[in-house]
Design a protein around this motif. Structure first.
Motif, PDB file in Angstrom:
ATOM      1  N   PHE A 197     -68.649  42.126  55.277  1.00 31.61           N
ATOM      2  CA  PHE A 197     -68.018  40.808  55.329  1.00 31.61           C
ATOM      3  C   PHE A 197     -68.573  39.913  56.434  1.00 31.61           C
ATOM      4  O   PHE A 197     -68.401  38.699  56.405  1.00 31.61           O
ATOM      5  CB  PHE A 197     -66.495  40.940  55.468  1.00 31.61           C
ATOM      6  N   LYS A 198     -69.258  40.505  57.414  1.00 33.87           N
ATOM      7  CA  LYS A 198     -69.833  39.695  58.493  1.00 33.87           C
ATOM      8  C   LYS A 198     -71.060  38.923  58.022  1.00 33.87           C
ATOM      9  O   LYS A 198     -71.473  37.960  58.675  1.00 33.87           O
ATOM     10  CB  LYS A 198     -70.208  40.578  59.683  1.00 33.87           C
ATOM     11  N   GLN A 199     -71.647  39.374  56.910  1.00 29.29           N
ATOM     12  CA  GLN A 199     -72.815  38.693  56.348  1.00 29.29           C
ATOM     13  C   GLN A 199     -72.397  37.847  55.143  1.00 29.29           C
ATOM     14  O   GLN A 199     -71.276  37.951  54.655  1.00 29.29           O
ATOM     15  CB  GLN A 199     -73.878  39.703  55.916  1.00 29.29           C
ATOM     16  N   LYS A 200     -73.317  37.060  54.666  1.00 35.17           N
ATOM     17  CA  LYS A 200     -73.071  36.274  53.466  1.00 35.17           C
ATOM     18  C   LYS A 200     -72.968  37.229  52.277  1.00 35.17           C
ATOM     19  O   LYS A 200     -73.826  38.092  52.071  1.00 35.17           O
ATOM     20  CB  LYS A 200     -74.208  35.276  53.235  1.00 35.17           C
ATOM     21  N   ILE A 201     -71.913  37.094  51.485  1.00 34.67           N
ATOM     22  CA  ILE A 201     -71.718  37.921  50.292  1.00 34.67           C
ATOM     23  C   ILE A 201     -71.685  37.011  49.074  1.00 34.67           C
ATOM     24  O   ILE A 201     -70.863  36.090  48.988  1.00 34.67           O
ATOM     25  CB  ILE A 201     -70.403  38.730  50.383  1.00 34.67           C
ATOM     26  N   ARG A 202     -72.574  37.262  48.154  1.00 36.17           N
ATOM     27  CA  ARG A 202     -72.643  36.458  46.935  1.00 36.17           C
ATOM     28  C   ARG A 202     -71.808  37.118  45.840  1.00 36.17           C
ATOM     29  O   ARG A 202     -71.769  38.349  45.721  1.00 36.17           O
ATOM     30  CB  ARG A 202     -74.094  36.319  46.476  1.00 36.17           C
ATOM     31  N   LEU A 203     -71.134  36.293  45.044  1.00 36.52           N
ATOM     32  CA  LEU A 203     -70.305  36.792  43.957  1.00 36.52           C
ATOM     33  C   LEU A 203     -71.113  37.668  43.008  1.00 36.52           C
ATOM     34  O   LEU A 203     -70.619  38.695  42.516  1.00 36.52           O
ATOM     35  CB  LEU A 203     -69.691  35.614  43.189  1.00 36.52           C
ATOM     36  N   GLU A 204     -72.372  37.290  42.762  1.00 31.87           N
ATOM     37  CA  GLU A 204     -73.214  38.048  41.833  1.00 31.87           C
ATOM     38  C   GLU A 204     -73.431  39.478  42.326  1.00 31.87           C
ATOM     39  O   GLU A 204     -73.483  40.422  41.521  1.00 31.87           O
ATOM     40  CB  GLU A 204     -74.575  37.350  41.665  1.00 31.87           C
ATOM     41  N   GLU A 205     -73.521  39.655  43.644  1.00 29.91           N
ATOM     42  CA  GLU A 205     -73.727  40.987  44.215  1.00 29.91           C
ATOM     43  C   GLU A 205     -72.518  41.887  43.962  1.00 29.91           C
ATOM     44  O   GLU A 205     -72.662  43.043  43.558  1.00 29.91           O
ATOM     45  CB  GLU A 205     -73.968  40.882  45.723  1.00 29.91           C
ATOM     46  N   VAL A 206     -71.344  41.347  44.219  1.00 35.33           N
ATOM     47  CA  VAL A 206     -70.125  42.140  44.057  1.00 35.33           C
ATOM     48  C   VAL A 206     -69.857  42.412  42.578  1.00 35.33           C
ATOM     49  O   VAL A 206     -69.429  43.510  42.208  1.00 35.33           O
ATOM     50  CB  VAL A 206     -68.923  41.415  44.698  1.00 35.33           C
ATOM     51  N   ALA A 207     -70.107  41.428  41.724  1.00 34.74           N
ATOM     52  CA  ALA A 207     -69.920  41.620  40.288  1.00 34.74           C
ATOM     53  C   ALA A 207     -70.826  42.735  39.775  1.00 34.74           C
ATOM     54  O   ALA A 207     -70.416  43.544  38.937  1.00 34.74           O
ATOM     55  CB  ALA A 207     -70.206  40.315  39.542  1.00 34.74           C
ATOM     56  N   ALA A 208     -72.042  42.798  40.292  1.00 39.23           N
ATOM     57  CA  ALA A 208     -72.976  43.846  39.874  1.00 39.23           C
ATOM     58  C   ALA A 208     -72.468  45.226  40.285  1.00 39.23           C
ATOM     59  O   ALA A 208     -72.603  46.204  39.535  1.00 39.23           O
ATOM     60  CB  ALA A 208     -74.353  43.581  40.477  1.00 39.23           C
ATOM     61  N   ILE A 209     -71.861  45.309  41.460  1.00 38.20           N
ATOM     62  CA  ILE A 209     -71.293  46.579  41.918  1.00 38.20           C
ATOM     63  C   ILE A 209     -70.188  47.041  40.970  1.00 38.20           C
ATOM     64  O   ILE A 209     -70.040  48.227  40.694  1.00 38.20           O
ATOM     65  CB  ILE A 209     -70.745  46.420  43.349  1.00 38.20           C
ATOM     66  N   ALA A 210     -69.417  46.076  40.473  1.00 40.99           N
ATOM     67  CA  ALA A 210     -68.338  46.387  39.527  1.00 40.99           C
ATOM     68  C   ALA A 210     -68.843  46.520  38.095  1.00 40.99           C
ATOM     69  O   ALA A 210     -68.049  46.764  37.182  1.00 40.99           O
ATOM     70  CB  ALA A 210     -67.264  45.300  39.594  1.00 40.99           C
TER      71      ALA A 210
END
Length: 297
Positions: A197-210
């Motif tokens: 969370f300290k870095q920039k998190i893109r929605l596409e990255e998290v969606a890919a994890i899910a």
């Protein structure tokens, strides 16, 4: 990924189980189980996730959860660094709703406890004097055996059932995610966010994890957590900022960057939006409280 659903915690030979947990960090896996659970934090800090609720925890956090309510007490990242030599301690009690047999479901004497068990499906946070009384009794229960231990557990449940200091944790219309596939998915998301969370998190990255498209993930996440992913991420960062403002000597600009905000004006704006206060004023209030506690006028 290990199984999100632990094996039954209570052997057939026992009515309930109580354990004192000591480890560098609490189990970081989002999970659920069939047992009722009463959990007291004696040492450690982090963020707890219960159903669709997220909240920081520290010493004294006391929560009662019902069967199949997903939860995790995730320690702060510093606890996962072995060089810090940090430790977490807690007391957990597990029991089934049939631990007293059929009478608990029907008889008048158990009405209050029966209602408590029904309310626990949304999770209950126990505060105030009730917290202090129950916490003390849980510590005492560690040393009790036989019928005395069962009587003590009943006293704990009776005090909790009759207290106005117990508050629901999940929202009224919370949709349970009580399948292994869903808890594994949410666990991956929580773990990734808490580590990054300290870095920039893109929605596409998290969606890919899910393993979902960004649009599908956004809908899914909001239906399960009752807030958008961007709001969730913002609250994680602001919660960490509050911790730093109350405990660290860093200036406010440094804290904003440390929490993942790369624009100080945006940090101030988002902090006020979440807390209703400016970071500077929040720090002043924390200092006032600390002076009152320490007695250093």
């Amino acid at each position: 990924m290990k199984n999100s659903i632990p094996k039954v915690a209570i052997p057939d030979s026992k009515v309930f189980v109580i354990k004192q947990l000591e480890a560098p960090y609490f189990d970081p896996i989002f999970h659920f189980h069939q047992e009722y659970q009463l959990f007291l934090v004696l040492q450690g800090e982090g963020t707890r996730f219960i159903g669709d609720n997220m909240k920081p925890f520290k010493k004294g956090d006391l929560v009662f959860t019902g069967p199949n309510l997903p939860h995790v007490w995730r320690s702060d990242n510093c606890y996962f660094d072995k060089t810090n030599n940090l430790k977490t301690t807690g007391i957990v009690i597990y029991f089934h709703d049939h631990f007293l047999g059929e009478p608990i479901h029907h008889e008048e004497e158990f009405e209050n406890i029966r209602h408590l068990l029904q309310k626990s499906v949304r999770g209950l946070e126990i505060n105030g004097d009730t917290n202090r009384k129950v916490s003390k009794m849980m510590v005492e229960l560690l040393e009790l055996k036989g019928i005395k231990s069962i009587i003590q557990l009943l006293k704990i449940l009776d005090i909790t059932a009759n207290s106005p200091e117990c508050h629901f944790i999940t929202h009224k219309h919370y949709v349970p995610i009580n399948t292994e596939a869903e808890t594994n998915r949410m666990n991956k998301v929580y773990e990734y966010v808490m580590k990054n969370f300290k870095q920039k998190i893109r929605l596409e990255e998290v969606a890919a994890i899910a393993n979902m498209t960004p649009t599908s993930f956004s809908r899914y996440f909001k239906s399960r957590v009752n807030k958008s992913f961007s709001d969730f991420l913002k609250e994680i960062r602001i919660d960490y900022a509050r911790k730093l403002l109350s405990e660290e000597d860093m200036n406010i600009n440094q804290i904003g960057y440390e929490c993942g905000f790369h624009n100080i004006s945006n940090f101030n704006k988002q902090f006020k939006k979440v807390t209703g206060d400016h970071p500077f004023h929040y720090r002043i209030e924390c200092l006032k409280v600390q002076i009152e506690v320490d007695g250093n006028f």
